[in-house]
Design a protein around this motif. Structure first.
Motif, PDB file in Angstrom:
ATOM      1  N   MET A   1     -23.862  28.790  -0.428  1.00 19.92           N
ATOM      2  CA  MET A   1     -23.919  30.212  -0.114  1.00 19.92           C
ATOM      3  C   MET A   1     -24.107  30.974  -1.430  1.00 19.92           C
ATOM      4  SD  MET A   1     -21.120  32.450   2.132  1.00 19.92           S
ATOM      5  CE  MET A   1     -20.881  31.172   3.331  1.00 19.92           C
ATOM      6  N   ASN A   2     -25.047  31.932  -1.440  1.00 14.43           N
ATOM      7  CA  ASN A   2     -25.255  32.699  -2.669  1.00 14.43           C
ATOM      8  C   ASN A   2     -24.199  33.804  -2.792  1.00 14.43           C
ATOM      9  OD1 ASN A   2     -26.170  35.108  -1.344  1.00 14.43           O
ATOM     10  ND2 ASN A   2     -28.175  34.160  -1.091  1.00 14.43           N
ATOM     11  N   ARG A   3     -24.071  34.395  -3.963  1.00 15.64           N
ATOM     12  CA  ARG A   3     -23.001  35.355  -4.247  1.00 15.64           C
ATOM     13  C   ARG A   3     -22.962  36.534  -3.283  1.00 15.64           C
ATOM     14  NH1 ARG A   3     -22.608  35.290 -10.852  1.00 15.64           N
ATOM     15  NH2 ARG A   3     -21.962  33.110 -10.954  1.00 15.64           N
TER      16      ARG A   3
ATOM     17  N   ASP B   1     -23.970  36.676  -0.269  1.00 16.36           N
ATOM     18  CA  ASP B   1     -23.567  36.174   1.039  1.00 16.36           C
ATOM     19  C   ASP B   1     -22.067  35.874   1.084  1.00 16.36           C
ATOM     20  OD1 ASP B   1     -26.134  36.397   2.020  1.00 16.36           O
ATOM     21  OD2 ASP B   1     -26.616  34.270   1.726  1.00 16.36           O
ATOM     22  N   VAL B   2     -21.501  35.425  -0.029  1.00 19.80           N
ATOM     23  CA  VAL B   2     -20.060  35.157  -0.088  1.00 19.80           C
ATOM     24  C   VAL B   2     -19.282  36.452   0.145  1.00 19.80           C
ATOM     25  CG1 VAL B   2     -18.138  34.478  -1.597  1.00 19.80           C
ATOM     26  CG2 VAL B   2     -20.241  33.124  -1.565  1.00 19.80           C
TER      27      VAL B   2
ATOM     28  N   SER C   1     -19.640  37.575   3.703  1.00 25.70           N
ATOM     29  CA  SER C   1     -18.844  36.721   4.579  1.00 25.70           C
ATOM     30  C   SER C   1     -17.359  37.083   4.515  1.00 25.70           C
ATOM     31  CB  SER C   1     -19.049  35.251   4.211  1.00 25.70           C
ATOM     32  OG  SER C   1     -18.271  34.425   5.034  1.00 25.70           O
TER      33      SER C   1
ATOM     34  N   SER D   1     -15.351  38.414   7.695  1.00 30.22           N
ATOM     35  CA  SER D   1     -14.187  37.625   8.107  1.00 30.22           C
ATOM     36  C   SER D   1     -12.934  38.485   8.130  1.00 30.22           C
ATOM     37  CB  SER D   1     -13.989  36.434   7.173  1.00 30.22           C
ATOM     38  OG  SER D   1     -15.073  35.533   7.283  1.00 30.22           O
TER      39      SER D   1
END
Length: 145
Positions: free
Chosen positions: A1-3, A5-6, A9, A13
């Motif tokens: 997962m790229n930064r 996207d982290v 996420s 979440s």
């Protein structure tokens, strides 16, 4: 997962955890109620417009929400001592107690979902929480950095 996207996420979440906790606990209070009480706890008394901006809602929408919270004795509105045309909102002791109780309920409701985590996973989550707190601590008004 790229930064990017982290980060996305983590945000999504976090929202999901809030919804799950409310559903599992049977808590039907609007999320905006907890957001406003949290903002008041973090930043102290605020004008209605500043609260609306921080909560990403309209001033009329915030005024309606504050009316509901005031009827429940969770907040108190009073004239701004610096500008009598403006209103300042304060969390009441009951509002602070209600927020603390929701946070306890939130923790107790979600805890079983994480019973199977290893010590390494807990360390990772703890570190992530520290990092997120450090990068959002100065953002008590809800403004983006």
């Amino acid at each position: 997962m790229n930064r990017p996207d982290v980060i996305a996420s983590l945000v999504l979440s976090g929202y999901a955890l809030g919804r799950i906790a409310a559903q599992d606990a049977g808590n039907d209070a609007p999320a905006a109620q907890w957001r406003v009480l949290s903002l008041l706890e973090q930043a102290g008394p605020q004008r209605v417009g500043a609260l609306a901006h921080a909560a990403r809602t309209t001033q009329p929408g915030m005024t309606r929400l504050l009316g509901s919270l005031e009827r429940e004795k969770l907040v108190l509105r009073s004239p701004d001592p610096d500008d009598s045309r403006a209103t300042v909102v304060h969390a009441t002791p009951l509002g602070s107690e209600t927020l603390a109780a929701w946070r306890r309920e939130f923790r107790e409701t979600l805890a079983p979902r994480f019973d199977d985590l290893s010590e390494d996973d807990w360390h990772t989550l703890s570190r992530a929480a520290e990092i997120l707190a450090a990068h959002t601590a100065s953002d008590s008004t809800g403004d983006a950095r």
